[in-house]
Design a protein around this motif. Structure first.
Motif, short mmCIF file in Angstrom:
data_model
loop_
_atom_site.label_atom_id
_atom_site.label_comp_id
_atom_site.label_asym_id
_atom_site.label_seq_id
_atom_site.Cartn_x
_atom_site.Cartn_y
_atom_site.Cartn_z
N ILE A 190 112.83 -5.42 6.36
CA ILE A 190 113.22 -6.28 5.23
C ILE A 190 113.79 -5.49 4.05
CG2 ILE A 190 112.24 -7.79 3.43
CD1 ILE A 190 110.90 -9.34 5.69
N ALA A 191 113.20 -4.35 3.72
CA ALA A 191 113.73 -3.58 2.58
C ALA A 191 115.17 -3.15 2.87
CB ALA A 191 112.85 -2.36 2.31
N SER A 192 115.40 -2.67 4.09
CA SER A 192 116.73 -2.21 4.44
C SER A 192 117.72 -3.38 4.47
CB SER A 192 116.67 -1.51 5.80
OG SER A 192 117.89 -0.91 6.07
N ASN A 193 117.29 -4.52 5.02
CA ASN A 193 118.16 -5.69 5.08
C ASN A 193 118.52 -6.19 3.67
OD1 ASN A 193 116.74 -7.38 8.03
ND2 ASN A 193 117.97 -5.54 7.85
N TYR A 194 117.51 -6.16 2.79
CA TYR A 194 117.76 -6.59 1.40
C TYR A 194 118.82 -5.69 0.76
CZ TYR A 194 117.27 -6.94 -3.61
OH TYR A 194 117.57 -7.06 -4.95
N LEU A 195 118.63 -4.38 0.92
CA LEU A 195 119.59 -3.45 0.29
C LEU A 195 120.98 -3.62 0.91
CD1 LEU A 195 117.27 -0.30 0.09
CD2 LEU A 195 118.08 -1.70 -1.83
N ASP A 196 121.02 -3.81 2.22
CA ASP A 196 122.29 -4.00 2.92
C ASP A 196 123.02 -5.25 2.42
OD1 ASP A 196 124.15 -3.41 5.15
OD2 ASP A 196 123.39 -5.31 5.95
N SER A 197 122.24 -6.28 2.07
CA SER A 197 122.88 -7.55 1.68
C SER A 197 123.63 -7.43 0.34
CB SER A 197 121.83 -8.67 1.57
OG SER A 197 121.06 -8.53 0.38
N ILE B 168 129.86 7.90 4.81
CA ILE B 168 129.28 7.66 3.48
C ILE B 168 127.92 6.99 3.71
CG2 ILE B 168 129.54 6.40 1.29
CD1 ILE B 168 132.58 6.27 1.93
N ARG B 169 126.89 7.56 3.18
CA ARG B 169 125.57 6.97 3.37
C ARG B 169 125.35 5.87 2.33
NH1 ARG B 169 121.78 8.68 6.80
NH2 ARG B 169 119.62 8.26 6.28
N THR B 170 124.93 4.71 2.78
CA THR B 170 124.77 3.58 1.85
C THR B 170 123.29 3.38 1.49
OG1 THR B 170 124.98 2.23 3.86
CG2 THR B 170 126.84 2.27 2.38
N ILE B 171 123.00 2.52 0.48
CA ILE B 171 121.63 2.42 -0.04
C ILE B 171 120.64 1.90 0.99
CG2 ILE B 171 121.93 2.25 -2.54
CD1 ILE B 171 121.91 -0.81 -2.21
N ASP B 172 121.12 1.26 2.06
CA ASP B 172 120.20 0.77 3.07
C ASP B 172 119.94 1.85 4.13
OD1 ASP B 172 122.93 0.49 3.85
OD2 ASP B 172 122.24 -0.55 5.63
N GLN C 48 125.07 4.22 7.90
CA GLN C 48 126.17 5.17 7.90
C GLN C 48 127.36 4.53 8.61
OE1 GLN C 48 124.76 9.38 8.12
NE2 GLN C 48 126.33 9.41 9.71
N GLU C 49 127.69 3.30 8.19
CA GLU C 49 128.78 2.61 8.89
C GLU C 49 130.09 2.68 8.12
OE1 GLU C 49 128.49 -2.03 7.50
OE2 GLU C 49 127.55 -1.48 9.39
N LEU C 50 130.05 3.24 6.91
CA LEU C 50 131.26 3.34 6.11
C LEU C 50 131.76 4.79 6.09
CD1 LEU C 50 130.34 1.09 3.04
CD2 LEU C 50 131.62 0.48 5.08
N TYR C 51 133.07 4.95 5.95
CA TYR C 51 133.67 6.28 6.04
C TYR C 51 134.76 6.45 4.99
CZ TYR C 51 131.26 6.77 10.46
OH TYR C 51 130.26 6.85 11.41
#
Ligand SMILES: Cc1cc2nc3c(=O)[nH]c(=O)nc-3n(C[C@H](O)[C@H](O)[C@H](O)COP(=O)(O)OP(=O)(O)OC[C@H]3O[C@@H](n4cnc5c(N)ncnc54)[C@H](O)[C@@H]3O)c2cc1C
Length: 401
Positions: A370-377, A201-205, A208-211
Motif C-alpha cells: 500500500i505505501a508503494s502504491n500510494y506513492l506511485d499514484s 530514474i528511481r521514483t519515490i515508490d 525504476q520504470e522511467l529513464y
C-alpha cells in the motif's frame, strides 16, 4: 433515472469478462490484485493472447487488425479487461500505431504494424526533455541531415519502460527558425543504435520504470522519418488524441474500490470491521458516489461522440475526465493507506518485485504494497498532460480565459 446497457452490449460484456477470466495468467492477475509491479512478460504474454483473439488493436482500422467496435463496446472492453486484472495495452500500440497507419509509408506500415500486433515490438515515447514537458514545443534535441541520415544529439527524459523498448518514436528539432511548433520532426529510432544510451530514474515508490535517454551523434535513416520534415507537431497532436482514450480509468478505479472494500472488511477497530463502522462507511460511500458520477459523465460523453459519428473522440471534456479520474484514484490510495493505519506506512521496495514471496514486512499481507502504491499514484496527475495544464485547457475552452 435507470441507466442500462442494451442486451447486446450486456452479452458483449459477459463475453469479454469470460475471456479475461479464462485466458489471463493467474500469476499476472494476482500481481495486479496485490498491487505488485508487472514485468515485460506479463504485458507481452497478455498481448499475444489478445492478438490470437483479434482484440489487440480495437482502435485501429479493420484492414490493420481493428475490431470495428463502437465507442461503447471499446469502453466496455477497457473496463472489463481492467476489472479482470489484465495489464493495460501500452508499448506504443495506441500511440505510434495510429500515426503510422495515418501518415506512415507503406514500408513503415509493413515493417512495424504486424510486429506490434504480435507483441514483438515495443516502443518508447521520446517526447519530453529536461526543459520541455508541459511546454513541449520548446524541445531542443536536434537532428541534422547528413546525406541519407539524420544525426541526432540531445536528451529525452521520463521515457516509460525504455529498457523494454525495441524502438523509440521521438520528436526532434530539424529547423531552428520560425515558431517553436514549426521545425519539429517525428523520427523512429532503433534503441540499439550506436550513440543511444539510457539511464534509469528511481521514483519515490522505489520503481525504476522511467529513464533518461541520451543521443550522441545517433544516425537515423531518412526513411525512418514519419511524414514530412518539420510536420512532427501535427502528428504528435494526432497521437495525443489517441492517448486520451479511456482517460478516466473507470475500470481501474472500480478495481481499487473493490480492494478498498476488501481491506475495510479485513481491518478491525476494537473487534468491529472498519466496513461496519459508520465513519469509514461514509468515506467509502462518498468515493463510490464520486466514481458513479464520473462513470455517468464518461458514458454521456461517449454517447455524444457516438451520435457525432465514427472517429469523434471526446473534445475538451477529456480534460474533465483526466482531472477527476486521476484525483479520484489518488483519493482511493489515500483511503487505502488510512484504512491500514500503521501497517500501511512501512515502505519496503522489495515486496513490489516480481517473485517476492515473503509477505509484508509488518502487519497483514494486504498492507504490504500500500505505501508503494500510494506513492506511485502521485504520478497519474502528471503524465498524459499534467492536471494544471488540463485546467488551463478547460479555462480557455469553457470560461474563455
Ligand atoms: C510516470 C510518468 C511517465 C511518463 N512517461 C513519459 C514517456 O514515456 N515519454 C515522454 O516523452 N514523457 C513521459 N512523461 C513526461 C510527462 O509528459 C511530463 O512529466 C509532463 O508533460 C509534465 O512535464 P514536466 O515534468 O517537465 O513538468 P513541467 O512542465 O515543468 O511542470 C511542472 C509543474 O508546473 C505546472 N505547470 C507547467 N506549466 C504550467 C502552466 N502553463 N500553467 C499552470 N501550471 C503549469 C505543471 O502542471 C506541473 O505541476 C512521463 C511522466 C511521468 C510522471
Amino acid at each position: 433515472m435507470k441507466f442500462a446497457f442494451s442486451p447486446e452490449l450486456e452479452a458483449f460484456r459477459q463475453d469479454v469478462r469470460r475471456f479475461v477470466a479464462d485466458t489471463l495468467s493467474p500469476a499476472t492477475r494476482a500481481k495486479v490484485d496485490e498491487g505488485r509491479r508487472l514485468v515485460k512478460s506479463d504485458y507481452v504474454d497478455w498481448y499475444r493472447i489478445l492478438h490470437a483473439k483479434g482484440w489487440i488493436t480495437p482502435g485501429w482500422p479493420v484492414e490493420h487488425g481493428g475490431t470495428d467496435w463502437s465507442p461503447l463496446e471499446r469502453y466496455i472492453f477497457e473496463e472489463e479487461t481492467a476489472l479482470g486484472g489484465a495489464p493495460p495495452v501500452t508499448g506504443g500500440i495506441n500511440m505510434i500505431g495510429p500515426v503510422l497507419i495515418a501518415f506512415g509509408t507503406p514500408e513503415q506500415k509493413a515493417a512495424y504494424l504486424p510486429a506490434m500486433r504480435r507483441g514483438d515490438l515495443w516502443w518508447a515515447q521520446g517526447f519530453s526533455e529536461p526543459g520541455a514537458g508541459s511546454d513541449l514545443a520548446s524541445l531542443a534535441t536536434r537532428a541534422v541531415l547528413d546525406g541519407d541520415h539524420y544525426v541526432v544529439n540531445g536528451t529525452k527524459i521520463w521515457q516509460t519502460q525504455a529498457a523494454y523498448a525495441d524502438m523509440m518514436f521521438a520528436l526532434v528539432r530539424t529547423r531552428f527558425e520560425g515558431k517553436p511548433q514549426e521545425g519539429i520532426t517525428l523520427l523512429l529510432l532503433d534503441m540499439n543504435s550506436p550513440g543511444l544510451s539510457i539511464q534509469p530514474i528511481r521514483t519515490i515508490d522505489g520503481g525504476q520504470e522511467l529513464y533518461q535517454c541520451f543521443f550522441d551523434n545517433v544516425r537515423v535513416p531518412v526513411e525512418n522519418r514519419v511524414g514530412a520534415d518539420g510536420k512532427g507537431w501535427t502528428y504528435a497532436k494526432y497521437l495525443l488524441g489517441f492517448e486520451r482514450h479511456g482517460i478516466a480509468g473507470i475500470g481501474h478505479a472500480k478495481r481499487q474500490m473493490a480492494r478498498i472494500k476488501r481491506v475495510a472488511a479485513a481491518e478491525h477497530d476494537r473487534g468491529t470491521r472498519l466496513i461496519d463502522l459508520p465513519r469509514w462507511r461514509d468515506r467509502i460511500a462518498l468515493l463510490e458516489i464520486e466514481l458513479m458520477a464520473l462513470e455517468c459523465l464518461s458514458l454521456r460523453l461517449i454517447q455524444e461522440s457516438e451520435a457525432k459519428g465514427a472517429g469523434a473522440g471526446p473534445g475538451v471534456e477529456a480534460s474533465i475526465l483526466k482531472i477527476r479520474g486521476t484525483e479520484l484514484r489518488q483519493d482511493m490510495f489515500e483511503l487505502l493507506t488510512e484504512l491500514t493505519g500503521p501497517y500501511g506506512i512501512p515502505f519496503d521496495e522489495e515486496v513490489m518485485r516480481d517473485g517476492w514471496g515473503n509477505g509484508a514486512p509488518v502487519g497483514p499481507a494486504h498492507a504490504a504494497t500500500i505505501a508503494s502504491n500510494y506513492l506511485d499514484s502521485r504520478k497519474i496527475s502528471i503524465y498524459g498532460g499534467a492536471n494544471e495544464i488540463q485546467r488551463n485547457v478547460l479555462a480557455k475552452a469553457i470560461l474563455g480565459v
